[in-house]
Design a protein around this motif. Sequence first.
Motif, PDB file in Angstrom:
ATOM      1  N   TYR A   1      12.977  15.199  47.591  1.00  0.00           N
ATOM      2  CA  TYR A   1      14.421  15.301  47.856  1.00  0.00           C
ATOM      3  C   TYR A   1      14.735  16.363  48.905  1.00  0.00           C
ATOM      4  N   VAL A   2      14.022  17.522  48.840  1.00  0.00           N
ATOM      5  CA  VAL A   2      14.397  18.595  49.765  1.00  0.00           C
ATOM      6  C   VAL A   2      14.029  18.259  51.214  1.00  0.00           C
ATOM      7  N   LYS A   3      13.097  17.303  51.367  1.00  0.00           N
ATOM      8  CA  LYS A   3      12.692  16.936  52.740  1.00  0.00           C
ATOM      9  C   LYS A   3      13.740  16.078  53.444  1.00  0.00           C
ATOM     10  N   VAL A   4      14.691  15.550  52.694  1.00  0.00           N
ATOM     11  CA  VAL A   4      15.761  14.763  53.318  1.00  0.00           C
ATOM     12  C   VAL A   4      16.868  15.738  53.745  1.00  0.00           C
ATOM     13  N   GLU A   5      17.208  15.717  55.015  1.00  0.00           N
ATOM     14  CA  GLU A   5      18.239  16.638  55.521  1.00  0.00           C
ATOM     15  C   GLU A   5      19.613  16.169  55.050  1.00  0.00           C
ATOM     16  N   THR A   6      20.278  17.001  54.275  1.00  0.00           N
ATOM     17  CA  THR A   6      21.568  16.580  53.708  1.00  0.00           C
ATOM     18  C   THR A   6      22.661  17.635  53.912  1.00  0.00           C
ATOM     19  N   THR A   7      22.542  18.436  54.951  1.00  0.00           N
ATOM     20  CA  THR A   7      23.552  19.456  55.236  1.00  0.00           C
ATOM     21  C   THR A   7      24.924  18.786  55.387  1.00  0.00           C
TER      22      THR A   7
ATOM     23  N   THR B   1      23.476  20.093  51.067  1.00  0.00           N
ATOM     24  CA  THR B   1      23.111  21.514  51.082  1.00  0.00           C
ATOM     25  C   THR B   1      24.084  22.255  51.998  1.00  0.00           C
ATOM     26  N   SER B   2      24.106  23.573  51.834  1.00  0.00           N
ATOM     27  CA  SER B   2      25.081  24.412  52.538  1.00  0.00           C
ATOM     28  C   SER B   2      24.901  24.386  54.058  1.00  0.00           C
ATOM     29  N   PRO B   3      26.016  24.265  54.799  1.00  0.00           N
ATOM     30  CA  PRO B   3      25.919  24.332  56.266  1.00  0.00           C
ATOM     31  C   PRO B   3      25.596  25.734  56.795  1.00  0.00           C
ATOM     32  N   GLU B   4      25.554  26.729  55.907  1.00  0.00           N
ATOM     33  CA  GLU B   4      25.325  28.107  56.371  1.00  0.00           C
ATOM     34  C   GLU B   4      23.939  28.303  56.988  1.00  0.00           C
ATOM     35  N   VAL B   5      22.958  27.553  56.480  1.00  0.00           N
ATOM     36  CA  VAL B   5      21.583  27.680  56.981  1.00  0.00           C
ATOM     37  C   VAL B   5      21.026  26.282  57.196  1.00  0.00           C
ATOM     38  N   SER B   6      20.165  26.137  58.203  1.00  0.00           N
ATOM     39  CA  SER B   6      19.618  24.820  58.523  1.00  0.00           C
ATOM     40  C   SER B   6      18.887  24.193  57.327  1.00  0.00           C
ATOM     41  N   GLY B   7      19.106  22.905  57.170  1.00  0.00           N
ATOM     42  CA  GLY B   7      18.407  22.137  56.148  1.00  0.00           C
ATOM     43  C   GLY B   7      17.569  21.042  56.802  1.00  0.00           C
TER      44      GLY B   7
ATOM     45  N   ASP C   1       9.441  27.304  53.937  1.00  0.00           N
ATOM     46  CA  ASP C   1       8.470  28.019  54.772  1.00  0.00           C
ATOM     47  C   ASP C   1       9.135  29.201  55.481  1.00  0.00           C
ATOM     48  N   GLY C   2      10.423  29.406  55.227  1.00  0.00           N
ATOM     49  CA  GLY C   2      11.131  30.550  55.799  1.00  0.00           C
ATOM     50  C   GLY C   2      11.966  30.187  57.024  1.00  0.00           C
ATOM     51  N   ARG C   3      11.838  28.935  57.479  1.00  0.00           N
ATOM     52  CA  ARG C   3      12.611  28.536  58.671  1.00  0.00           C
ATOM     53  C   ARG C   3      13.923  27.859  58.285  1.00  0.00           C
ATOM     54  N   THR C   4      14.029  27.423  57.063  1.00  0.00           N
ATOM     55  CA  THR C   4      15.217  26.701  56.589  1.00  0.00           C
ATOM     56  C   THR C   4      15.560  27.196  55.182  1.00  0.00           C
ATOM     57  N   LEU C   5      16.656  26.707  54.650  1.00  0.00           N
ATOM     58  CA  LEU C   5      16.870  26.919  53.217  1.00  0.00           C
ATOM     59  C   LEU C   5      15.920  25.988  52.476  1.00  0.00           C
TER      60      LEU C   5
ATOM     61  N   PHE D   1      20.464  31.088  46.679  1.00  0.00           N
ATOM     62  CA  PHE D   1      21.034  29.894  47.316  1.00  0.00           C
ATOM     63  C   PHE D   1      21.613  30.196  48.693  1.00  0.00           C
ATOM     64  N   HIS D   2      21.645  29.207  49.527  1.00  0.00           N
ATOM     65  CA  HIS D   2      22.250  29.239  50.866  1.00  0.00           C
ATOM     66  C   HIS D   2      21.515  30.172  51.829  1.00  0.00           C
TER      67      HIS D   2
END
Length: 412
Positions: A17-23, A87-93, A137-141, A383-384
């Motif tokens: 699920y987290v691999k699908v970009e849903t920002t 997911t939150s628009p505050e950080v890249s998803g 990996d630290g590059r995204t949420l 979160f976020h």
Amino acid sequence: MADKSIQKELVERFCRYVKVETTSDENVKDRCPTTDGQLKLINLIADELKALGVKDVSVDKNGYLRAFIPGNTVRKKVFGFISHADTSPEVSGRNVKPVIHKKYDGKPIKLADGILLSPAEYPLLSQYKGKTIITSDGRTLLGADDKAGIAEIVTAASYFMVHPEIRRNSMEIFITPDEEIGQGTDHFPLSSIKSNYLYTVDGDTEGCIESECFNAYSAKLSIKGVSIHPGSGKGKLVNASLLGARFLSMLPSDQMPETTEGREGFFCPVSISGTIEQCQVTLILRDFDASGMERRISIVEQAAETLKKSYPAAEFELEFVHSYSNMKEYIDKNKKCLSYLEKAVEKTGIKPVHKLIRGGTDGSRLSELGHPCPNIFTGGQNFHGKLEWAAVPAMERTVQVIINLVCTGISQ
Ligand SMILES: [Zn+2]
């Protein structure tokens, strides 16, 4: 329940699920969901539920997924669970790469670009030493908010489909879009809710349940001044922007977000813009108590009134808008909703911890609309942000809490 296969299924599902970009995107006004990725994930979940054998699964035109698993006892109740797909628009998803730390060694975790996730700063990490945790990996949420919730709900549903011999009540599932931009309940299919007891699965720390949030209002003060050439303004010019600043300075500075915590409410100026001729000030008011909120409203009214008396040539317009209410008031009217949840947590072997939400949830809106809706922990943290992580043992416990709720009042 806590067998290895459930853990494996839960982790695989979560990582999928987290691999699908849903920002979600607050700038998109003309469609729901605001982004295609959300619909992609929601359809993927619908397909998974169908593949598990759930017959009653639908996604409506606004992207709300509803699924229903009928109970198999007489006099059954319906227990419902809600999670959000965005997911939150505050950080890249985008391009989320979950990292599974099996038997976490308790040391600081080095992520991309030198970012450190350390137990010194986040002591809860130490609680999961030797256990499995998941980070980005630290590059995204990471997207544990709220894909941990979705993975937990679907894993509980899977458990019931694999074990039809377990006697249960009915289970209802809702997956919603655009929660992070405050639109999660805008198109909620309210008329299709069958649940007697409804819960959001969108909290964080293991064992925590949330049934109290702020009462929330916003206030907008519009000021009209008198603009005259500054060179000849004496005694005539009335500067609206200056009055806007004076208005803000009249609010108690010890009752702002930066000076309050716990059960304390606040005033928070969120914008001020203007010229000599006109000025707009917007603030938000938050308080856990309805009477406290009334007091805050009257403080704002008095400040505006004082200015009005001092500057008769200026015009003032003050407007309040109600945003959401403390869900406690509604949950108190349906106490079983919360006591069943407390029992379901206790049955997993830990004591439930009640936490205040210094904000609102989709559950606060739904509570107001007649569906009291406490929030269940998911095991996610931070979160976020890029330091978001999730504890797999906590996630497993949430699955167990959901299963316990659906089996409420039934001895096996
Ligand atoms: Zn959330």
